[in-house]
Design a protein around this motif. Structure first.
Motif, PDB file in Angstrom:
ATOM      1  N   LEU A  63       0.822  -1.216   0.000  1.00 59.82           N
ATOM      2  CA  LEU A  63       0.000   0.000   0.000  1.00 59.82           C
ATOM      3  C   LEU A  63       0.852   1.260   0.000  1.00 59.82           C
ATOM      4  CD1 LEU A  63      -2.654  -1.218   2.574  1.00 59.82           C
ATOM      5  CD2 LEU A  63      -3.032  -0.845   0.120  1.00 59.82           C
ATOM      6  N   LEU A  64       2.076   1.137   0.502  1.00 61.03           N
ATOM      7  CA  LEU A  64       2.986   2.284   0.535  1.00 61.03           C
ATOM      8  C   LEU A  64       3.765   2.435  -0.766  1.00 61.03           C
ATOM      9  CD1 LEU A  64       4.376   1.706   4.133  1.00 61.03           C
ATOM     10  CD2 LEU A  64       3.008   3.687   3.415  1.00 61.03           C
ATOM     11  N   ARG A 106      -8.443  -3.801   5.048  1.00 65.48           N
ATOM     12  CA  ARG A 106      -9.725  -3.903   5.752  1.00 65.48           C
ATOM     13  C   ARG A 106     -10.514  -2.597   5.623  1.00 65.48           C
ATOM     14  NH1 ARG A 106      -7.965  -6.691  11.339  1.00 65.48           N
ATOM     15  NH2 ARG A 106      -6.522  -8.211  10.450  1.00 65.48           N
ATOM     16  N   ASP A 107     -11.716  -2.595   6.147  1.00 69.07           N
ATOM     17  CA  ASP A 107     -12.585  -1.421   5.999  1.00 69.07           C
ATOM     18  C   ASP A 107     -11.985  -0.176   6.637  1.00 69.07           C
ATOM     19  OD1 ASP A 107     -14.355  -2.960   4.640  1.00 69.07           O
ATOM     20  OD2 ASP A 107     -15.681  -3.325   6.353  1.00 69.07           O
ATOM     21  N   ASN A 108     -11.224  -0.382   7.724  1.00 76.50           N
ATOM     22  CA  ASN A 108     -10.643   0.767   8.422  1.00 76.50           C
ATOM     23  C   ASN A 108      -9.250   1.139   7.915  1.00 76.50           C
ATOM     24  OD1 ASN A 108      -9.562  -1.629   9.468  1.00 76.50           O
ATOM     25  ND2 ASN A 108      -9.036  -0.683  11.422  1.00 76.50           N
ATOM     26  N   GLN A 109      -8.908   0.674   6.697  1.00 75.67           N
ATOM     27  CA  GLN A 109      -7.558   0.918   6.166  1.00 75.67           C
ATOM     28  C   GLN A 109      -7.195   2.408   6.148  1.00 75.67           C
ATOM     29  OE1 GLN A 109      -6.249  -1.236   2.555  1.00 75.67           O
ATOM     30  NE2 GLN A 109      -5.886   0.767   1.650  1.00 75.67           N
ATOM     31  N   ARG A 110      -5.957   2.677   6.571  1.00 83.47           N
ATOM     32  CA  ARG A 110      -5.478   4.057   6.652  1.00 83.47           C
ATOM     33  C   ARG A 110      -3.985   4.029   6.341  1.00 83.47           C
ATOM     34  NH1 ARG A 110      -7.265   7.979  11.589  1.00 83.47           N
ATOM     35  NH2 ARG A 110      -5.754   9.638  11.284  1.00 83.47           N
ATOM     36  N   VAL A 111      -3.569   4.776   5.331  1.00 80.36           N
ATOM     37  CA  VAL A 111      -2.170   4.769   4.884  1.00 80.36           C
ATOM     38  C   VAL A 111      -1.637   6.193   4.904  1.00 80.36           C
ATOM     39  CG1 VAL A 111      -0.608   4.157   2.988  1.00 80.36           C
ATOM     40  CG2 VAL A 111      -2.701   2.822   3.358  1.00 80.36           C
ATOM     41  N   THR A 160      -2.493   1.270   8.875  1.00 80.69           N
ATOM     42  CA  THR A 160      -3.402   0.686   9.856  1.00 80.69           C
ATOM     43  C   THR A 160      -4.492  -0.089   9.114  1.00 80.69           C
ATOM     44  OG1 THR A 160      -3.000   2.525  11.382  1.00 80.69           O
ATOM     45  CG2 THR A 160      -4.996   1.225  11.754  1.00 80.69           C
ATOM     46  N   GLY A 161      -4.810  -1.284   9.607  1.00 86.09           N
ATOM     47  CA  GLY A 161      -5.918  -2.065   9.040  1.00 86.09           C
ATOM     48  C   GLY A 161      -5.777  -2.348   7.557  1.00 86.09           C
ATOM     49  N   ALA A 162      -4.571  -2.741   7.113  1.00 91.01           N
ATOM     50  CA  ALA A 162      -4.332  -2.983   5.684  1.00 91.01           C
ATOM     51  C   ALA A 162      -5.372  -3.941   5.103  1.00 91.01           C
ATOM     52  CB  ALA A 162      -2.928  -3.562   5.486  1.00 91.01           C
TER      53      ALA A 162
END
Lengths: 248, 248
Positions: free
Chosen positions: A116-117, A193-198, A189-191
């Motif tokens: 994701l990064l 998943r619904d709460n994913q945050r990058v 965070t939460g890769a």
């Protein structure tokens, strides 16, 4: 999830795991016995799974990411030894006196987060958990120091625990002794998943990043750079590119 | 392969990769354009893939394991920067002037290999490539020394290259300065493939193990043990087990 994991899940009669992870695979395990979702203690859950398996009910123990990276595979095998359960794997001849154990690999948070990064892990890296529940903080500090000094990309698991919130700031201080404050840092965070945050940030700003118990932090090495929102660690220090024959 | 990777492969028009890896996925890519299987040079192959993508032909670049761990994702992104190609990802608003790049995570050799050995990576570990084609040997030595001294489990990629065969013996000598000769070591070649070979040995016998360019070596930390043919790194140094709330 891998095709391999789906095939294995289809063959078992029971599934043990933390409720959050059981919920993620509900469609794949309907009709199967669910072990101890109310139990919060991992050791009890694994023990119950082993009891079932010893009684002839094939049981899968599930965790997020890869079961071998800071996860359940180690605990299952540790408990087999503690209980003196004779175990065997697929590479050895069938032996009915042994409990068959298979570890099914998965995609660890260090790979899903990295993807994701961009590509922060294209060169040597160290994975370090900041949780001091089972490891003395002095050991953790020593590892952060060693990894920072030797210019590893550093992947930080468990940057924040319920009890303590300043572990990540301590790690940041140690790494700053060896690495440029502007070093790129990725926070995931939460890769998947619904709460994913990058988030892309820097080493000096890391203590202001939002982290929780589902966060993995990627600290670049001395050559890591950002380009168009991607975090990239180049493959070479020698700046040679036209080579062949590397395993990749 | 993950369901995610299968979905992405289904959507692309072209696939670029080393012939060995293309062959492994032939059933999934019939009818698609294959890029430059005769080209041995990674840089040329990635450049051709970027040319295709810039011309509107969606192209997947495939590698074994996870594309982010010592693999192609980094090279693709490096080449975008080198060629000043404006790129974007799925998290950002649609922008037709940017080339869309997605890194699809996979199961790295460090996880597939670990799963075949048992659970060697349940605690902090360092991944180090012994290839000195793109990295000075002094840097590699420094990392092996740092990882050994700080008691990381050590995962060794590229233990043997075509040009040099003594890298692994040098690494073994360095680690032996800090770790017991009887430390468990796992050697995995061709994980999950037809030529799969899994061996448990010790640090002092490592130089006699069979390794080739598809081998990954796992050197245990000071607490790693073998039980019934499985290699296990316990989770804790504190020997406490009845805990809850850890992320796993």
């Amino acid at each position: 999830m891998s095709q391999h994991a789906i095939r294995v899940l289809a063959t078992v009669d029971a599934v043990a795991g933390y409720t959050t992870y059981i919920d993620l695979i509900r469609p794949l395990i309907s009709g199967k016995q669910i072990v101890s979702t109310s139990m919060q203690k991992e050791v009890d859950r694994v023990s119950a799974a082993l009891d079932l398996a010893l009684a002839g009910t094939a049981c899968a123990v599930v965790s997020s990411g890869d079961p071998g990276v800071y996860a359940m595979a180690g605990l299952v095998l540790e408990m087999c030894r503690r209980r003196s359960i004779a175990i065997g794997g697929s590479d050895r001849p069938e032996d009915e006196d042994r409990l068959f154990i298979e570890v099914v690999p998965g995609i660890p948070a260090l790979c899903s987060g990295a993807s994701l990064l961009g590509a922060p892990l294209t060169h040597d890296f160290a994975a370090i958990s900041l949780s001091d529940l089972l490891t003395p903080w002095e050991t953790i500090e020593k590892r952060v120091e060693a990894a920072a000094r030797a210019d590893f990309v550093i992947v930080i698991y468990n940057p924040k625990s319920r009890r303590r919130t300043d572990h990540l700031t301590h790690a940041q201080e140690i790494i700053l002794r060896h690495r440029d404050p502007a070093t790129p840092v990725g926070v995931v965070t939460g890769a998947m998943r619904d709460n994913q945050r990058v988030t892309l940030t820097t080493l000096e700003a890391l203590d202001r990043a939002h982290v929780d118990m589902q966060t993995t932090v990627f600290v670049g090495n001395s050559t890591t750079f950002n380009y168009d929102g991607f975090m990239i660690t180049p493959r070479g220090y020698a700046k040679k590119y036209d080579i062949a024959g590397q395993q990749c």
